[in-house]
Design a protein around this motif. Structure first.
Motif, PDB file in Angstrom:
ATOM      1  N   HIS A  42      27.518 -19.941  -6.915  1.00  0.00           N
ATOM      2  CA  HIS A  42      26.837 -20.128  -8.195  1.00  0.00           C
ATOM      3  C   HIS A  42      27.228 -21.472  -8.805  1.00  0.00           C
ATOM      4  CE1 HIS A  42      25.390 -16.042  -8.090  1.00  0.00           C
ATOM      5  NE2 HIS A  42      26.618 -15.640  -7.764  1.00  0.00           N
ATOM      6  N   ASN A  43      26.347 -21.984  -9.629  1.00  0.00           N
ATOM      7  CA  ASN A  43      26.588 -23.234 -10.370  1.00  0.00           C
ATOM      8  C   ASN A  43      26.865 -24.427  -9.451  1.00  0.00           C
ATOM      9  OD1 ASN A  43      26.271 -21.772 -12.744  1.00  0.00           O
ATOM     10  ND2 ASN A  43      28.458 -21.295 -12.838  1.00  0.00           N
ATOM     11  N   VAL A  44      26.021 -24.615  -8.447  1.00  0.00           N
ATOM     12  CA  VAL A  44      26.141 -25.796  -7.592  1.00  0.00           C
ATOM     13  C   VAL A  44      25.678 -27.001  -8.404  1.00  0.00           C
ATOM     14  CG1 VAL A  44      25.328 -26.910  -5.477  1.00  0.00           C
ATOM     15  CG2 VAL A  44      25.706 -24.457  -5.509  1.00  0.00           C
ATOM     16  N   PRO A  45      26.504 -28.042  -8.532  1.00  0.00           N
ATOM     17  CA  PRO A  45      26.085 -29.198  -9.334  1.00  0.00           C
ATOM     18  C   PRO A  45      24.870 -29.889  -8.722  1.00  0.00           C
ATOM     19  CG  PRO A  45      28.425 -29.329  -8.755  1.00  0.00           C
ATOM     20  CD  PRO A  45      27.851 -28.181  -8.009  1.00  0.00           C
ATOM     21  N   TYR A  46      24.043 -30.436  -9.576  1.00  0.00           N
ATOM     22  CA  TYR A  46      22.816 -31.091  -9.125  1.00  0.00           C
ATOM     23  C   TYR A  46      23.134 -32.275  -8.212  1.00  0.00           C
ATOM     24  CZ  TYR A  46      18.584 -33.881  -9.307  1.00  0.00           C
ATOM     25  OH  TYR A  46      17.491 -34.629  -8.977  1.00  0.00           O
ATOM     26  N   TRP A  47      24.114 -33.072  -8.558  1.00  0.00           N
ATOM     27  CA  TRP A  47      24.446 -34.248  -7.770  1.00  0.00           C
ATOM     28  C   TRP A  47      24.910 -33.845  -6.376  1.00  0.00           C
ATOM     29  CZ3 TRP A  47      29.276 -34.606  -5.747  1.00  0.00           C
ATOM     30  CH2 TRP A  47      30.283 -33.837  -6.332  1.00  0.00           C
TER      31      TRP A  47
END
Length: 110
Positions: A102-107
């Protein structure tokens, strides 16, 4: 079969390496299939999704680096690096889409 000079490779090695690279890079053409899932799971806007697609296309065009590396290193080294990069890149996308992480960073997806 004629004898090869020392340090040279049989001609089929280059062909086999090129075929494997094409197989691995063909996965990037599947972006339209999983992009709606990325958009909904990661909560991306259309602009962010477009930038991700451009980053995907930009990565495809670095084939020249693999060509230069294949002149300097053995084919199995270049293919191993390509396999690891492909596995890592698509692995992160798969983990994000299946919501395993969960919450994989966009970059990080770029």
């Amino acid at each position: 079969m004629p004898a090869l000079k020392e340090g040279s490779r049989p001609p089929w090695v280059g062909l086999a390496a090129a075929v494997w690279v094409q197989i691995a890079s063909g996965n990037s053409y599947a972006f339209p299939l999983y992009s709606p899932s990325l958009k909904s799971v990661l909560g991306l806007s259309q602009q962010q999704l477009t930038i991700l697609g451009v980053a995907n296309d930009f990565g495809e065009n670095f084939g020249i680096i693999a060509g230069i590396a294949s002149n300097k290193y053995r084919a199995w080294v270049v293919l191993l690096i390509g396999v690891l990069a492909c596995f890592f890149g698509y692995g992160v996308i798969w983990l994000a889409v299946t919501e395993t992480v969960h919450n994989v960073p966009y970059w990080f997806t770029c």
